[in-house]
Design a protein around this motif. Structure first.
Motif, PDB file in Angstrom:
ATOM      1  N   ASP A   4       0.811  -1.214   0.000  1.00  0.00           N
ATOM      2  CA  ASP A   4       0.000   0.000   0.000  1.00  0.00           C
ATOM      3  C   ASP A   4       0.846   1.266   0.000  1.00  0.00           C
ATOM      4  OD1 ASP A   4       1.019  -0.244   2.517  1.00  0.00           O
ATOM      5  OD2 ASP A   4      -0.886   0.003   3.573  1.00  0.00           O
ATOM      6  N   PHE A   5       2.149   1.121  -0.300  1.00  0.00           N
ATOM      7  CA  PHE A   5       3.065   2.247  -0.233  1.00  0.00           C
ATOM      8  C   PHE A   5       3.398   2.809  -1.616  1.00  0.00           C
ATOM      9  CE2 PHE A   5       7.255   4.209   0.824  1.00  0.00           C
ATOM     10  CZ  PHE A   5       6.826   5.009   1.874  1.00  0.00           C
ATOM     11  N   TYR A   6       2.839   2.222  -2.666  1.00  0.00           N
ATOM     12  CA  TYR A   6       3.263   2.580  -4.016  1.00  0.00           C
ATOM     13  C   TYR A   6       2.952   4.026  -4.381  1.00  0.00           C
ATOM     14  CZ  TYR A   6      -1.631   1.708  -5.317  1.00  0.00           C
ATOM     15  OH  TYR A   6      -2.995   1.737  -5.405  1.00  0.00           O
ATOM     16  N   LEU A   7       1.820   4.564  -3.916  1.00  0.00           N
ATOM     17  CA  LEU A   7       1.468   5.941  -4.277  1.00  0.00           C
ATOM     18  C   LEU A   7       2.454   6.942  -3.685  1.00  0.00           C
ATOM     19  CD1 LEU A   7      -2.402   5.766  -3.898  1.00  0.00           C
ATOM     20  CD2 LEU A   7      -1.082   5.845  -6.010  1.00  0.00           C
ATOM     21  N   THR A   8       2.934   6.646  -2.490  1.00  0.00           N
ATOM     22  CA  THR A   8       3.934   7.502  -1.874  1.00  0.00           C
ATOM     23  C   THR A   8       5.227   7.476  -2.680  1.00  0.00           C
ATOM     24  OG1 THR A   8       3.015   7.199   0.344  1.00  0.00           O
ATOM     25  CG2 THR A   8       5.315   7.882   0.205  1.00  0.00           C
ATOM     26  N   ARG A   9       5.621   6.298  -3.155  1.00  0.00           N
ATOM     27  CA  ARG A   9       6.823   6.200  -3.988  1.00  0.00           C
ATOM     28  C   ARG A   9       6.673   7.046  -5.245  1.00  0.00           C
ATOM     29  NH1 ARG A   9       6.165   0.536  -3.538  1.00  0.00           N
ATOM     30  NH2 ARG A   9       6.114   0.370  -5.824  1.00  0.00           N
ATOM     31  N   TYR A  10       5.516   6.931  -5.909  1.00  0.00           N
ATOM     32  CA  TYR A  10       5.293   7.697  -7.134  1.00  0.00           C
ATOM     33  C   TYR A  10       5.456   9.198  -6.869  1.00  0.00           C
ATOM     34  CZ  TYR A  10       2.930   3.394  -8.706  1.00  0.00           C
ATOM     35  OH  TYR A  10       2.605   2.097  -9.022  1.00  0.00           O
ATOM     36  N   ALA A  11       4.824   9.656  -5.794  1.00  0.00           N
ATOM     37  CA  ALA A  11       4.866  11.087  -5.478  1.00  0.00           C
ATOM     38  C   ALA A  11       6.291  11.549  -5.212  1.00  0.00           C
ATOM     39  CB  ALA A  11       3.983  11.367  -4.261  1.00  0.00           C
ATOM     40  N   LEU A  12       7.053  10.753  -4.499  1.00  0.00           N
ATOM     41  CA  LEU A  12       8.429  11.129  -4.168  1.00  0.00           C
ATOM     42  C   LEU A  12       9.330  11.109  -5.403  1.00  0.00           C
ATOM     43  CD1 LEU A  12       8.839   9.234  -0.780  1.00  0.00           C
ATOM     44  CD2 LEU A  12       8.836  11.712  -1.101  1.00  0.00           C
ATOM     45  N   ILE A  13       9.156  10.117  -6.265  1.00  0.00           N
ATOM     46  CA  ILE A  13       9.963  10.042  -7.491  1.00  0.00           C
ATOM     47  C   ILE A  13       9.705  11.264  -8.358  1.00  0.00           C
ATOM     48  CG2 ILE A  13      10.254   8.789  -9.673  1.00  0.00           C
ATOM     49  CD1 ILE A  13       9.681   6.207  -8.040  1.00  0.00           C
ATOM     50  N   ILE A  14       8.426  11.617  -8.550  1.00  0.00           N
ATOM     51  CA  ILE A  14       8.082  12.785  -9.359  1.00  0.00           C
ATOM     52  C   ILE A  14       8.656  14.055  -8.741  1.00  0.00           C
ATOM     53  CG2 ILE A  14       6.174  14.215 -10.184  1.00  0.00           C
ATOM     54  CD1 ILE A  14       4.511  11.618 -10.375  1.00  0.00           C
ATOM     55  N   LYS A  15       8.519  14.179  -7.451  1.00  0.00           N
ATOM     56  CA  LYS A  15       9.026  15.371  -6.752  1.00  0.00           C
ATOM     57  C   LYS A  15      10.533  15.512  -6.949  1.00  0.00           C
ATOM     58  CE  LYS A  15       9.257  17.445  -2.131  1.00  0.00           C
ATOM     59  NZ  LYS A  15       8.913  17.252  -0.699  1.00  0.00           N
ATOM     60  N   ARG A  16      11.252  14.398  -6.815  1.00  0.00           N
ATOM     61  CA  ARG A  16      12.722  14.450  -6.960  1.00  0.00           C
ATOM     62  C   ARG A  16      13.123  14.781  -8.397  1.00  0.00           C
ATOM     63  NH1 ARG A  16      16.927  15.281  -8.175  1.00  0.00           N
ATOM     64  NH2 ARG A  16      18.941  14.453  -7.483  1.00  0.00           N
ATOM     65  N   LEU A  17      12.493  14.168  -9.383  1.00  0.00           N
ATOM     66  CA  LEU A  17      12.882  14.385 -10.772  1.00  0.00           C
ATOM     67  C   LEU A  17      12.412  15.733 -11.306  1.00  0.00           C
ATOM     68  CD1 LEU A  17      12.394  10.837 -12.334  1.00  0.00           C
ATOM     69  CD2 LEU A  17      14.487  11.913 -11.492  1.00  0.00           C
ATOM     70  N   GLU A  18      11.405  16.325 -10.674  1.00  0.00           N
ATOM     71  CA  GLU A  18      10.989  17.667 -11.073  1.00  0.00           C
ATOM     72  C   GLU A  18      12.046  18.704 -10.709  1.00  0.00           C
ATOM     73  OE1 GLU A  18       7.088  18.073  -9.310  1.00  0.00           O
ATOM     74  OE2 GLU A  18       6.133  17.973 -11.280  1.00  0.00           O
ATOM     75  N   SER A  19      12.825  18.420  -9.687  1.00  0.00           N
ATOM     76  CA  SER A  19      13.876  19.360  -9.275  1.00  0.00           C
ATOM     77  C   SER A  19      15.101  19.248 -10.176  1.00  0.00           C
ATOM     78  CB  SER A  19      14.271  19.129  -7.816  1.00  0.00           C
ATOM     79  OG  SER A  19      14.844  17.834  -7.642  1.00  0.00           O
ATOM     80  N   SER A  20      15.477  18.014 -10.570  1.00  0.00           N
ATOM     81  CA  SER A  20      16.616  17.801 -11.474  1.00  0.00           C
ATOM     82  C   SER A  20      16.719  16.317 -11.807  1.00  0.00           C
ATOM     83  CB  SER A  20      17.926  18.274 -10.818  1.00  0.00           C
ATOM     84  OG  SER A  20      18.219  17.490  -9.671  1.00  0.00           O
ATOM     85  N   PRO A  21      17.388  15.958 -12.928  1.00  0.00           N
ATOM     86  CA  PRO A  21      17.599  14.537 -13.241  1.00  0.00           C
ATOM     87  C   PRO A  21      18.405  13.850 -12.144  1.00  0.00           C
ATOM     88  CG  PRO A  21      18.042  15.919 -15.151  1.00  0.00           C
ATOM     89  CD  PRO A  21      17.888  16.840 -13.975  1.00  0.00           C
ATOM     90  N   ALA A  22      18.260  12.528 -12.027  1.00  0.00           N
ATOM     91  CA  ALA A  22      18.954  11.791 -10.971  1.00  0.00           C
ATOM     92  C   ALA A  22      19.253  10.368 -11.422  1.00  0.00           C
ATOM     93  CB  ALA A  22      18.114  11.776  -9.698  1.00  0.00           C
ATOM     94  N   THR A  23      20.366   9.833 -10.970  1.00  0.00           N
ATOM     95  CA  THR A  23      20.690   8.432 -11.229  1.00  0.00           C
ATOM     96  C   THR A  23      19.865   7.550 -10.308  1.00  0.00           C
ATOM     97  OG1 THR A  23      22.438   8.399  -9.564  1.00  0.00           O
ATOM     98  CG2 THR A  23      23.065   9.065 -11.813  1.00  0.00           C
ATOM     99  N   TYR A  24      19.910   6.241 -10.577  1.00  0.00           N
ATOM    100  CA  TYR A  24      19.205   5.318  -9.683  1.00  0.00           C
ATOM    101  C   TYR A  24      19.714   5.462  -8.255  1.00  0.00           C
ATOM    102  CZ  TYR A  24      18.721   1.053  -6.974  1.00  0.00           C
ATOM    103  OH  TYR A  24      18.510   0.174  -5.940  1.00  0.00           O
ATOM    104  N   SER A  25      21.037   5.564  -8.087  1.00  0.00           N
ATOM    105  CA  SER A  25      21.614   5.671  -6.734  1.00  0.00           C
ATOM    106  C   SER A  25      21.135   6.929  -6.029  1.00  0.00           C
ATOM    107  CB  SER A  25      23.144   5.655  -6.803  1.00  0.00           C
ATOM    108  OG  SER A  25      23.605   4.431  -7.322  1.00  0.00           O
TER     109      SER A  25
END
Length: 306
Positions: A4-25
């Motif tokens: 039940d944690f997948y929506l939180t992951r989506y939100a965090l990934i989008i938030k991080r990539l909106e600021s700048s590109p990022a590697t997997y690490s």
């Protein structure tokens, strides 16, 4: 990882990539050090999970995320949907973030407090949504606050519109073939017919409401340039939470901030401006200035008479 944690992951990934590109690490480090992951006691995030999340983000939010730049292994948001769709997806994402936080923590009522005013009429939302998608004729009783009358309506439903925490049905009234809005909170005895209406309406509601504030009848007025002068204090609030998509900041002084809008000067918009009291002054157009001056004078007269 919790299902039940997948929506939180989506939100965090989008938030991080909106600021700048990022590697997997970098993404992994960002997620594992987030308060959400720490609170849920999640200690790992695999690249396989990231790849699955990227596919699902694309399907759900229409965001395209890639890492195919030559010689660059960073992930980035390649494309975003058009503004109107993006606004919808942003609201959807925000709703998911809130609902997911509540689902993860059953004790939320000790810390999170909602508006005490509850919206009414939302019980009709899905039935009307179904009727719009399937072009079904709809009948209901509708209450008019102004004349205090309940009238029977038969309509061709075309859209649903939100305005100031209320929902409205936008529909063609079969009685006079006019486009009208009906507050869902004032609808009773809703009936969705089995038969479809055959008429083809060519309304572009994205354009129809582009210069709208609220859901008042927009055919009566043309959009105009509206200029506001705001106190510094109120202006900062309006900067952070714009009144309308056309809002532009045109001038700033130590004491005041000026804004310009292009929209219909409807009664809804006038009421919004009046709610700010002395903190906001309308400078243009003259017609709206006169309407607000007359409204304030009538209000003052009522107090002088009492």
């Amino acid at each position: 990882m919790k299902k039940d944690f997948y929506l939180t992951r989506y939100a965090l990934i989008i938030k991080r990539l909106e600021s700048s590109p990022a590697t997997y690490s970098q993404l992994e480090d960002y997620l594992l050090n987030s308060f959400e992951f720490q609170d849920a006691e999640i200690k790992s995030y695999s690249i396989r999970t990231l790849q699955r999340d990227i596919r699902e983000i694309s399907d759900l939010f229409n965001l395209s995320i890639h890492n195919k730049k030559k010689g660059d292994n960073r992930y980035y948001i390649e494309s975003r949907p058009i503004m109107e769709v993006d606004e919808y997806n942003q609201k959807l994402l925000e709703s998911f973030q809130v609902s997911n936080a509540l689902n993860l923590h059953p004790d939320f009522s000790d810390f999170i407090f909602f508006e005490s005013r509850k919206p009414t009429g939302v019980e009709h939302f899905y039935d009307l949504f179904f009727a719009i998608r399937n072009k079904r004729v709809v009948s209901f009783e509708h209450y008019n606050y102004k004349n205090k009358l309940m009238t029977s309506r038969k309509v061709h439903p075309l859209a649903l519109k939100e305005s100031k925490d209320r929902w409205y049905l936008i529909a063609i009234d079969t009685k006079d073939k006019a486009l009208k809005s009906f507050g869902l909170d004032r609808i009773n005895y809703l009936d969705v017919a089995d038969n479809q209406f055959r008429e083809k309406y060519k309304y572009n509601f994205r354009e129809h409401f582009k210069n709208a504030f609220g859901v008042m009848n927009l055919t009566e007025q043309k959009p105009q340039n509206i200029v506001l002068k705001c106190s510094r204090h109120q202006g900062e609030y309006i900067k952070s939470f714009p009144l309308h998509q056309s809002q532009k900041e045109t001038k700033e002084t130590p004491e005041e901030i000026y804004f310009e809008f292009f929209l219909h000067p409807t009664y809804d918009f006038m009421q919004e401006i009046l709610s700010y009291g002395k903190e906001v002054t309308v400078l243009e157009p003259k017609g709206l200035v006169d309407d607000i001056r007359n409204h304030l004078q009538e209000s003052l007269n009522r107090y002088l008479e009492s």
